[in-house]
Scaffold this motif. Structure first.
Motif, PDB file in Angstrom:
ATOM      1  N   LEU A  71       0.824  -1.217   0.000  1.00  0.00           N
ATOM      2  CA  LEU A  71       0.000   0.000   0.000  1.00  0.00           C
ATOM      3  C   LEU A  71       0.858   1.267   0.000  1.00  0.00           C
ATOM      4  N   ARG A  72       1.977   1.214   0.739  1.00  0.00           N
ATOM      5  CA  ARG A  72       2.910   2.345   0.763  1.00  0.00           C
ATOM      6  C   ARG A  72       3.439   2.628  -0.638  1.00  0.00           C
ATOM      7  N   ARG A  73       3.885   1.557  -1.306  1.00  0.00           N
ATOM      8  CA  ARG A  73       4.452   1.702  -2.659  1.00  0.00           C
ATOM      9  C   ARG A  73       3.411   2.215  -3.647  1.00  0.00           C
ATOM     10  N   GLN A  74       2.205   1.653  -3.510  1.00  0.00           N
ATOM     11  CA  GLN A  74       1.107   2.064  -4.396  1.00  0.00           C
ATOM     12  C   GLN A  74       0.854   3.559  -4.260  1.00  0.00           C
ATOM     13  N   ALA A  75       0.786   4.026  -3.015  1.00  0.00           N
ATOM     14  CA  ALA A  75       0.530   5.442  -2.755  1.00  0.00           C
ATOM     15  C   ALA A  75       1.644   6.303  -3.342  1.00  0.00           C
TER      16      ALA A  75
ATOM     17  N   GLN B  95       3.615   5.597  -5.892  1.00  0.00           N
ATOM     18  CA  GLN B  95       3.561   5.592  -7.363  1.00  0.00           C
ATOM     19  C   GLN B  95       2.531   6.578  -7.895  1.00  0.00           C
ATOM     20  N   THR B  96       1.398   6.643  -7.197  1.00  0.00           N
ATOM     21  CA  THR B  96       0.328   7.533  -7.675  1.00  0.00           C
ATOM     22  C   THR B  96       0.450   8.947  -7.111  1.00  0.00           C
ATOM     23  N   GLY B  97       1.534   9.179  -6.343  1.00  0.00           N
ATOM     24  CA  GLY B  97       1.775  10.525  -5.781  1.00  0.00           C
ATOM     25  C   GLY B  97       0.883  10.856  -4.615  1.00  0.00           C
ATOM     26  N   ASN B  98       0.345   9.821  -3.954  1.00  0.00           N
ATOM     27  CA  ASN B  98      -0.498  10.055  -2.774  1.00  0.00           C
ATOM     28  C   ASN B  98       0.302   9.806  -1.497  1.00  0.00           C
ATOM     29  N   PHE B  99      -0.366  10.057  -0.358  1.00  0.00           N
ATOM     30  CA  PHE B  99       0.258   9.761   0.931  1.00  0.00           C
ATOM     31  C   PHE B  99      -0.393   8.524   1.520  1.00  0.00           C
ATOM     32  N   PHE B 100       0.426   7.664   2.118  1.00  0.00           N
ATOM     33  CA  PHE B 100      -0.118   6.475   2.793  1.00  0.00           C
ATOM     34  C   PHE B 100      -0.291   6.784   4.271  1.00  0.00           C
ATOM     35  N   VAL B 101      -1.532   6.677   4.741  1.00  0.00           N
ATOM     36  CA  VAL B 101      -1.806   6.913   6.161  1.00  0.00           C
ATOM     37  C   VAL B 101      -2.053   5.552   6.813  1.00  0.00           C
ATOM     38  N   PRO B 102      -1.117   5.091   7.662  1.00  0.00           N
ATOM     39  CA  PRO B 102      -1.329   3.777   8.287  1.00  0.00           C
ATOM     40  C   PRO B 102      -2.521   3.794   9.235  1.00  0.00           C
ATOM     41  N   ALA B 103      -3.100   2.610   9.463  1.00  0.00           N
ATOM     42  CA  ALA B 103      -4.262   2.501  10.354  1.00  0.00           C
ATOM     43  C   ALA B 103      -3.871   2.909  11.772  1.00  0.00           C
ATOM     44  N   GLN B 104      -4.850   3.413  12.508  1.00  0.00           N
ATOM     45  CA  GLN B 104      -4.597   3.788  13.912  1.00  0.00           C
ATOM     46  C   GLN B 104      -4.214   2.532  14.704  1.00  0.00           C
TER      47      GLN B 104
END
Length: 217
Positions: A39-43, A45-54
């Motif tokens: 999910l981190r890598r995916q985010a 690649q698409t120029g988004n931020f990965f927010v991990p679950a609480q």
């Protein structure tokens, strides 16, 4: 003699079940880790931020003794079973427990433990509550006799239940006696009672709790 043979057979079957479960848990932990990396890598690649679950789990260590504590924080420390300095407990993070942690900020350090920390604590410092007595977890039988009815029959089951905050987290956590840790090697910070982000030791330190537990275990 027949009884002895039957016991031997039952123990062998139990060992096989435990072994299978341990393998299954390793697979599950790996899957969780990999999916987060993916999910981190995916985010990225698409120029988004990965927010991990609480985080759902926290490990809390009492850093102050018993003198000069106001009644409210004292009561919260009692409710969390943190009765002595350097006592540690796992807690499920909810809105209510977060509020409780806010109240005891000047007297405790906490953060999000990783799998290694949970394992090391239970394997090295794990004691169970059996008939209100503090019994060392030196045998799976200690766990099975108390938590067998919840499907928790070995140390790996207990680690899994705590780490994943499973449906029987409450009983599993209540079975664990509060951990009695040592003072950290290298000592506390010079100004121990300041918040962690101000160079002290108290308050929330998120994943940095793992390093502290290593020094105290």
């Amino acid at each position: 003699a027949a009884e002895k043979v039957a016991n031997k057979k039952a123990n062998r079957q139990k060992r096989q079940v435990i072994f299978k479960r341990a393998e299954q848990y390793v697979k599950e932990y790996r899957q969780i880790e990999r999916s987060e990396v993916r999910l981190r890598r995916q985010a990225k690649q698409t120029g988004n931020f990965f927010v991990p679950a609480q985080p759902k789990l926290a490990f809390v260590i009492r850093t102050k003794g018993i003198n000069k504590i106001a009644p409210k924080p004292r009561k919260v420390l009692q409710l969390l079973r943190l009765l002595q300095i350097n006592n540690g407990v796992f807690i499920r993070l909810t809105y209510a427990t977060t509020q409780m942690l806010q109240i005891i900020t000047p007297y405790a350090a906490w953060g999000t433990p990783n799998l290694k920390t949970v394992k090391e604590l239970i394997y090295k410092r794990g004691y169970g509550k059996v008939n209100k007595q503090r019994i060392p977890i030196s045998d799976n039988r200690v766990i099975e006799e108390t938590l067998g009815k919840y499907g928790i029959i070995c140390v790996e089951d207990l680690v899994h239940e705590i780490y994943t905050v499973g449906p029987n987290f409450k009983v599993a956590n209540n079975f664990l006696w509060p951990f009695k840790l040592s003072n950290p090697t290298g000592g506390w910070a010079t100004r121990k009672f300041r918040h962690f982000i101000e160079g002290g030791d108290v308050g929330n330190r998120e994943d940095k709790i793992n390093a502290l537990v290593r020094r105290m275990n």
